[in-house]
Write a protein that holds these residues in place. Structure first.
Motif, PDB file in Angstrom:
ATOM      1  N   ALA A 116       0.840  -1.208   0.000  1.00 43.04           N
ATOM      2  CA  ALA A 116       0.000   0.000   0.000  1.00 43.04           C
ATOM      3  C   ALA A 116       0.873   1.256   0.000  1.00 43.04           C
ATOM      4  CB  ALA A 116      -0.917  -0.018   1.221  1.00 43.04           C
ATOM      5  N   HIS A 117       1.897   1.281   0.844  1.00 43.36           N
ATOM      6  CA  HIS A 117       2.789   2.452   0.884  1.00 43.36           C
ATOM      7  C   HIS A 117       3.557   2.606  -0.432  1.00 43.36           C
ATOM      8  CE1 HIS A 117       2.105   3.688   4.986  1.00 43.36           C
ATOM      9  NE2 HIS A 117       2.262   2.450   5.422  1.00 43.36           N
ATOM     10  N   ALA A 118       3.884   1.492  -1.078  1.00 46.18           N
ATOM     11  CA  ALA A 118       4.580   1.573  -2.365  1.00 46.18           C
ATOM     12  C   ALA A 118       3.708   2.275  -3.400  1.00 46.18           C
ATOM     13  CB  ALA A 118       4.950   0.171  -2.845  1.00 46.18           C
ATOM     14  N   HIS A 119       2.436   1.884  -3.478  1.00 43.81           N
ATOM     15  CA  HIS A 119       1.540   2.521  -4.452  1.00 43.81           C
ATOM     16  C   HIS A 119       1.371   4.012  -4.138  1.00 43.81           C
ATOM     17  CE1 HIS A 119       0.499  -1.033  -6.689  1.00 43.81           C
ATOM     18  NE2 HIS A 119       0.101  -1.679  -5.594  1.00 43.81           N
ATOM     19  N   HIS A 120       1.269   4.347  -2.848  1.00 42.93           N
ATOM     20  CA  HIS A 120       1.118   5.755  -2.474  1.00 42.93           C
ATOM     21  C   HIS A 120       2.364   6.553  -2.851  1.00 42.93           C
ATOM     22  CE1 HIS A 120      -1.980   4.542   0.839  1.00 42.93           C
ATOM     23  NE2 HIS A 120      -2.537   4.658  -0.343  1.00 42.93           N
ATOM     24  N   SER A 121       3.533   5.994  -2.589  1.00 43.69           N
ATOM     25  CA  SER A 121       4.772   6.716  -2.893  1.00 43.69           C
ATOM     26  C   SER A 121       4.918   6.944  -4.388  1.00 43.69           C
ATOM     27  CB  SER A 121       5.984   5.959  -2.345  1.00 43.69           C
ATOM     28  OG  SER A 121       6.221   4.772  -3.075  1.00 43.69           O
ATOM     29  N   LEU A 122       4.612   5.927  -5.170  1.00 38.85           N
ATOM     30  CA  LEU A 122       4.749   6.050  -6.628  1.00 38.85           C
ATOM     31  C   LEU A 122       3.771   7.077  -7.190  1.00 38.85           C
ATOM     32  CD1 LEU A 122       5.254   2.284  -7.484  1.00 38.85           C
ATOM     33  CD2 LEU A 122       6.968   4.098  -7.684  1.00 38.85           C
ATOM     34  N   ALA A 123       2.601   7.197  -6.553  1.00 38.21           N
ATOM     35  CA  ALA A 123       1.628   8.192  -7.001  1.00 38.21           C
ATOM     36  C   ALA A 123       2.070   9.608  -6.664  1.00 38.21           C
ATOM     37  CB  ALA A 123       0.265   7.904  -6.369  1.00 38.21           C
ATOM     38  N   LEU A 124       2.817   9.760  -5.559  1.00 38.55           N
ATOM     39  CA  LEU A 124       3.206  11.094  -5.098  1.00 38.55           C
ATOM     40  C   LEU A 124       4.523  11.585  -5.687  1.00 38.55           C
ATOM     41  CD1 LEU A 124       2.288  10.697  -1.313  1.00 38.55           C
ATOM     42  CD2 LEU A 124       1.171  12.227  -2.949  1.00 38.55           C
ATOM     43  N   LEU A 125       5.388  10.671  -6.112  1.00 40.88           N
ATOM     44  CA  LEU A 125       6.698  11.083  -6.617  1.00 40.88           C
ATOM     45  C   LEU A 125       6.578  11.933  -7.875  1.00 40.88           C
ATOM     46  CD1 LEU A 125       8.820   7.829  -6.160  1.00 40.88           C
ATOM     47  CD2 LEU A 125       9.254  10.035  -5.066  1.00 40.88           C
ATOM     48  N   ARG A 126       7.343  12.984  -7.934  1.00 40.40           N
ATOM     49  CA  ARG A 126       7.366  13.830  -9.131  1.00 40.40           C
ATOM     50  C   ARG A 126       8.062  13.076 -10.270  1.00 40.40           C
ATOM     51  NH1 ARG A 126       8.900  19.813  -6.577  1.00 40.40           N
ATOM     52  NH2 ARG A 126       7.478  19.667  -4.786  1.00 40.40           N
ATOM     53  N   PRO A 127       7.708  13.371 -11.511  1.00 41.45           N
ATOM     54  CA  PRO A 127       8.278  12.631 -12.652  1.00 41.45           C
ATOM     55  C   PRO A 127       9.803  12.659 -12.694  1.00 41.45           C
ATOM     56  CG  PRO A 127       6.384  13.918 -13.357  1.00 41.45           C
ATOM     57  CD  PRO A 127       6.656  14.311 -11.932  1.00 41.45           C
ATOM     58  N   ARG A 128      10.414  13.757 -12.250  1.00 39.07           N
ATOM     59  CA  ARG A 128      11.874  13.855 -12.355  1.00 39.07           C
ATOM     60  C   ARG A 128      12.603  12.952 -11.359  1.00 39.07           C
ATOM     61  NH1 ARG A 128      10.578  18.755  -9.649  1.00 39.07           N
ATOM     62  NH2 ARG A 128      11.543  18.956  -7.585  1.00 39.07           N
ATOM     63  N   MET A 129      11.882  12.429 -10.368  1.00 37.47           N
ATOM     64  CA  MET A 129      12.529  11.612  -9.333  1.00 37.47           C
ATOM     65  C   MET A 129      12.622  10.160  -9.782  1.00 37.47           C
ATOM     66  SD  MET A 129      10.980  13.359  -5.907  1.00 37.47           S
ATOM     67  CE  MET A 129      11.418  15.059  -5.490  1.00 37.47           C
ATOM     68  N   GLN A 130      13.411   9.962 -10.826  1.00 40.36           N
ATOM     69  CA  GLN A 130      13.501   8.645 -11.453  1.00 40.36           C
ATOM     70  C   GLN A 130      14.205   7.624 -10.560  1.00 40.36           C
ATOM     71  OE1 GLN A 130      15.281   9.294 -15.333  1.00 40.36           O
ATOM     72  NE2 GLN A 130      14.005  11.096 -15.678  1.00 40.36           N
ATOM     73  N   ARG A 131      15.209   8.074  -9.807  1.00 40.58           N
ATOM     74  CA  ARG A 131      15.914   7.166  -8.898  1.00 40.58           C
ATOM     75  C   ARG A 131      14.962   6.594  -7.860  1.00 40.58           C
ATOM     76  NH1 ARG A 131      19.079   8.891  -4.676  1.00 40.58           N
ATOM     77  NH2 ARG A 131      17.300  10.213  -4.221  1.00 40.58           N
ATOM     78  N   ASP A 132      14.194   7.468  -7.177  1.00 41.71           N
ATOM     79  CA  ASP A 132      13.260   7.003  -6.150  1.00 41.71           C
ATOM     80  C   ASP A 132      12.175   6.115  -6.750  1.00 41.71           C
ATOM     81  OD1 ASP A 132      14.690   8.383  -4.302  1.00 41.71           O
ATOM     82  OD2 ASP A 132      13.260  10.015  -4.040  1.00 41.71           O
ATOM     83  N   ARG A 133      11.736   6.442  -7.955  1.00 38.55           N
ATOM     84  CA  ARG A 133      10.695   5.628  -8.601  1.00 38.55           C
ATOM     85  C   ARG A 133      11.214   4.214  -8.872  1.00 38.55           C
ATOM     86  NH1 ARG A 133       5.993   6.813 -10.530  1.00 38.55           N
ATOM     87  NH2 ARG A 133       6.407   9.035 -10.164  1.00 38.55           N
ATOM     88  N   ALA A 134      12.446   4.097  -9.325  1.00 42.44           N
ATOM     89  CA  ALA A 134      13.019   2.774  -9.590  1.00 42.44           C
ATOM     90  C   ALA A 134      13.157   1.975  -8.296  1.00 42.44           C
ATOM     91  CB  ALA A 134      14.371   2.916 -10.282  1.00 42.44           C
ATOM     92  N   ILE A 135      13.654   2.624  -7.235  1.00 39.27           N
ATOM     93  CA  ILE A 135      13.826   1.930  -5.955  1.00 39.27           C
ATOM     94  C   ILE A 135      12.484   1.441  -5.421  1.00 39.27           C
ATOM     95  CG2 ILE A 135      14.406   2.288  -3.516  1.00 39.27           C
ATOM     96  CD1 ILE A 135      16.702   4.086  -4.475  1.00 39.27           C
ATOM     97  N   ASN A 136      11.471   2.291  -5.458  1.00 43.08           N
ATOM     98  CA  ASN A 136      10.183   1.899  -4.891  1.00 43.08           C
ATOM     99  C   ASN A 136       9.435   0.902  -5.773  1.00 43.08           C
ATOM    100  OD1 ASN A 136      10.661   3.415  -2.657  1.00 43.08           O
ATOM    101  ND2 ASN A 136       9.406   5.147  -3.277  1.00 43.08           N
TER     102      ASN A 136
END
Length: 434
Positions: free
Chosen positions: A335-355
């Motif tokens: 659940a937290h993974a889906h929330h984080s991916l929805a909130l991350l800005r498009p430029r935050m590619q590193r965080d998106r890959a990790i999550n």
């Protein structure tokens, strides 16, 4: 290791009547004046400088030396990391020649170590603003790529340039404090890049430099960043007790009482550390405190660029994801993974890959093999091959998948995907196959 003797420093010491012990005592006193804590050098430390075994002392030591001598560290024969010495050896026979060499060296350093953006006569707020823009660029590179050696080296080089700028002209006390803050910020980004790239020994070196610079700057925001990153460093090194202690230093800064946004981030990072020791109650308490603080925070306030994900709430969700994964609470982690991916800005590619990689783990932990494989396949090749943390997580995913469903047709699909990626040279180093 190059141990070319520092004859420039030796010449200065001879000229001013300093022994190794007396110079160490003077530097210790100057460190005390600058930081409030007397230094711990002795004669052997100075002898290491003269012999070339130590070519670039720590930030606080360099600042103390520059205060004592009135010269930039480079004019004393010290060489920034990654650079070859540009100074010829002075004559050992003629003291007059030595004096001429030192004078020439000072002029040379003023020309060669001053960044292009520095004013040759007066250092002012314009220089600080330009440095802050460079810091924003480093943060943007980190958001896109993360963990790259090039980011680490660039940030460290910029920190050294700021310290050279300190010696290139006159400035007000306020501007000098800002410059030390900029140097600490760059060094903390070098530290973070090393953590993210799993170069932990290098990260510890950057951390110590950053901590000394932050004390010179007296900047609470950068102190918070450095100490909370120290908590992350120790967490990734598998040293949870030290991670919790470092996070406590960050959380107890007065800044967290003035701005709930910093308090929220501090609580969330502590939750991830509690997850590492399996303390579910402490995780829930810390995440609850983080949510409460985030709700109280004024999101319209201007904050440092590195706080962007915290201000969006994305970092809180990411850290909650990490904490619940450590606890084995895979449903909550998803659940937290889906929330984080929805909130991350498009430029935050590193965080998106990790999550995304963490999401695949959370799904696999629930026995949802098909969704887990589909999620893992979403990761771009660049993230897998270029980011050490993602690489490690996908290798771990591959191992767990073959333990959980070794004969499944879905695992066979995954294996074909892996082999197809290995056929492309850019992917080969990022995957482990059975």
């Amino acid at each position: 290791m190059d141990t070319t003797r520092n004859t420039v420093l030796e010449a200065w010491m001879d000229e001013h009547g300093h022994s190794s012990n007396s110079l160490a005592e003077a530097v210790n006193a100057a460190v005390g004046d600058l930081t409030g804590r007397v230094g711990g050098l002795d004669g052997s430390s100075v002898r290491d400088w003269k012999s070339g075994r130590v070519r670039w002392p720590k930030s606080a030591t360099r600042a103390a030396l520059e205060k004592i001598t009135g010269l930039p560290a480079t004019a004393l024969g010290f060489v920034p990391r990654g650079r070859a010495s540009s100074y010829p050896a002075p004559s050992q026979e003629d003291p007059v020649n030595r004096r001429r060499f030192i004078t020439a060296g000072t002029a040379f350093a003023a020309v060669t170590t001053t960044p292009a953006f520095a004013s040759p006569r007066r250092i002012g707020t314009t220089d600080v603003e330009r440095l802050q823009q460079r810091f924003t660029e480093i943060i943007a590179s980190d958001h896109r790529h993360g963990g790259q050696l090039g980011i680490e080296h660039k940030a460290a080089a910029l920190a050294d340039e700021v310290l050279a700028l300190q010696n290139s002209g006159s400035a007000s006390q306020r501007v000098r404090a800002h410059l030390y803050g900029c140097a600490a910020a760059f060094r903390s980004s070098a530290m973070w890049a090393a953590i993210d790239g799993r170069r932990y020994h290098d990260a510890i070196g950057h951390m110590r430099e950053a901590q000394a610079l932050a004390e010179l700057a007296a900047d609470p925001a950068i102190k918070f960043r450095i100490w909370s990153h120290a908590g992350t460093l120790y967490r990734h090194m598998g040293r949870p007790t030290e991670a919790i202690a470092a996070n406590d230093v960050a959380r107890n800064l007065s800044l967290t009482r003035r701005d709930p946004m910093f308090a929220s981030l501090g609580h969330a990072r502590q939750a991830a550390s509690y997850g590492l020791i399996g303390d579910a109650r402490a995780v829930r308490r810390a995440l609850g405190s983080a949510q409460d603080a985030l709700a109280r925070a004024d999101r319209s306030l201007a904050r440092p660029a590195w706080m962007a994900a915290a201000c969006d709430g994305a970092e809180l969700e990411s850290l909650a994801l990490a904490a619940h994964l450590s606890l084995g609470n895979f449903e909550q982690a998803e659940a937290h993974a889906h929330h984080s991916l929805a909130l991350l800005r498009p430029r935050m590619q590193r965080d998106r890959a990790i999550n995304t990689a963490r999401l695949a783990h959370a799904q696999l932990g629930q026995g949802a093999v098909e969704p887990a494989i589909a999620t893992a396949m979403l990761l771009p090749a660049e993230a897998i091959t270029c980011h050490p943390r993602v690489t490690g997580m996908i290798r771990d995913f591959d191992t767990k998948l073959h333990i959980a469903a070794p004969c499944s047709s879905l695992t066979h699909v995954w294996d074909q995907h892996v082999r197809g990626n290995e056929a492309r040279p850019s992917m080969a180093s990022g995957w482990t196959t059975p």
